[in-house]
Design a protein around this motif. Structure first.
Motif, PDB file in Angstrom:
ATOM      1  N   HIS A  61      10.317  -0.868   1.565  1.00  0.00           N
ATOM      2  CA  HIS A  61       8.950  -0.805   2.102  1.00  0.00           C
ATOM      3  C   HIS A  61       8.341  -2.208   2.205  1.00  0.00           C
ATOM      4  N   PHE A  65       7.163  -3.759   5.746  1.00  0.00           N
ATOM      5  CA  PHE A  65       5.763  -4.120   5.980  1.00  0.00           C
ATOM      6  C   PHE A  65       5.640  -5.609   6.292  1.00  0.00           C
ATOM      7  N   SER A  68       7.095  -6.395   9.825  1.00  0.00           N
ATOM      8  CA  SER A  68       6.234  -5.884  10.897  1.00  0.00           C
ATOM      9  C   SER A  68       4.944  -6.683  11.015  1.00  0.00           C
ATOM     10  N   CYS A 209       0.464   4.034   5.003  1.00  0.00           N
ATOM     11  CA  CYS A 209       1.871   4.403   5.098  1.00  0.00           C
ATOM     12  C   CYS A 209       2.587   3.619   6.181  1.00  0.00           C
ATOM     13  N   LYS A 210       1.828   2.951   7.046  1.00  0.00           N
ATOM     14  CA  LYS A 210       2.410   2.206   8.158  1.00  0.00           C
ATOM     15  C   LYS A 210       1.716   0.854   8.291  1.00  0.00           C
ATOM     16  N   PRO A 211       2.438  -0.179   8.725  1.00  0.00           N
ATOM     17  CA  PRO A 211       1.815  -1.499   8.914  1.00  0.00           C
ATOM     18  C   PRO A 211       0.641  -1.481   9.879  1.00  0.00           C
ATOM     19  N   LYS A 212       0.706  -0.633  10.896  1.00  0.00           N
ATOM     20  CA  LYS A 212      -0.388  -0.620  11.879  1.00  0.00           C
ATOM     21  C   LYS A 212      -1.702  -0.185  11.248  1.00  0.00           C
ATOM     22  N   GLU A 213      -1.641   0.584  10.159  1.00  0.00           N
ATOM     23  CA  GLU A 213      -2.852   1.013   9.471  1.00  0.00           C
ATOM     24  C   GLU A 213      -3.529  -0.165   8.776  1.00  0.00           C
TER      25      GLU A 213
END
Length: 221
Positions: A61, A65, A68, A209-213
């Motif tokens: 993870h 992260f 990204s 939960c995601k880099p875009k967040e």
């Protein structure tokens, strides 16, 4: 193991290269030492921190992260420690980007020793920073001091796999006090590796939960 002492630059508070975000601390260092590209001190940074004894999933993870977010223009900052820190630095470098490591020793001494090669690569591709003068070895009280620099330099802190008494929580709490964004990855409620992350979420950290967040909360120039 040592790095090239003669290449280390001393940056005094008030000089053009001194990062202004450090002035948000109540006790900003009077000087910092740098090895690598000092221009990176002016870049927008996102910190990734967490357990030294991370699980393979946690390491994955952190790497993902970091990779990204680095590709999106963030400079990933961490503490060169075993576990999550090392994975974050490696993920950034794998993105053919730079990374910044804040060290708890003088920059001519690598701790932990197994990160000597990683530290060399960061010095070439990114930047190593410390408030400890060359020749200073690791001491337990150095690492909370290091953590406050990570907190101050970053726009936000992502915590991955932190136990309840993790030093990563010190970084997150200082960052929150400084008005930085705090993010935490959730995990198994029965796994103590995530107790610190869940505590941060209960206290108001953003569950991601995601880099875009992360990028939805931190707008990069």
């Amino acid at each position: 193991m040592t790095l090239e002492k003669q290449m280390i630059k001393k940056i005094m508070r008030g000089s053009p290269n001194y990062p202004t975000r450090l002035n948000d601390l109540y006790d900003p260092p009077s000087c910092i030492y740098a090895l690598g590209n000092v221009q990176l001190l002016q870049r927008p940074m996102i910190a990734i921190v967490g357990s030294r004894a991370a699980s393979p999933q946690g390491l994955s993870h952190a790497y993902f992260f970091a990779q990204s977010l680095a590709r999106s223009g963030a400079l990933i900052i961490s503490g060169l420690a075993r576990g999550i820190d090392g994975a974050a630095h490696k993920g950034s470098l794998a993105a053919e980007s730079q990374t910044l490591a804040v060290c708890g020793t003088g920059l001519d001494i690598t701790y932990p020793k197994e990160h000597f090669g990683l530290a060399q690569q960061i010095a070439r591709q990114g930047l190593l920073v410390s408030e400890f003068m060359p020749g200073t070895g690791p001491r337990p009280f150095h690492f909370p001091k290091r953590n406050r620099l990570i907190a101050a330099l970053s726009l936000g802190v992502i915590v991955i796999e932190a136990a309840k008494n993790s030093g990563s929580l010190i970084t997150a709490r200082i960052a929150a006090d400084l008005g930085r964004e705090i993010f935490a990855l959730p995990g198994n409620i029965h796994d103590g590796h995530f107790a610190g992350c869940h505590q941060l979420i209960q206290q108001g950290a953003k569950l991601v939960c995601k880099p875009k967040e992360v990028l939805e909360e931190i707008l990069l120039p």
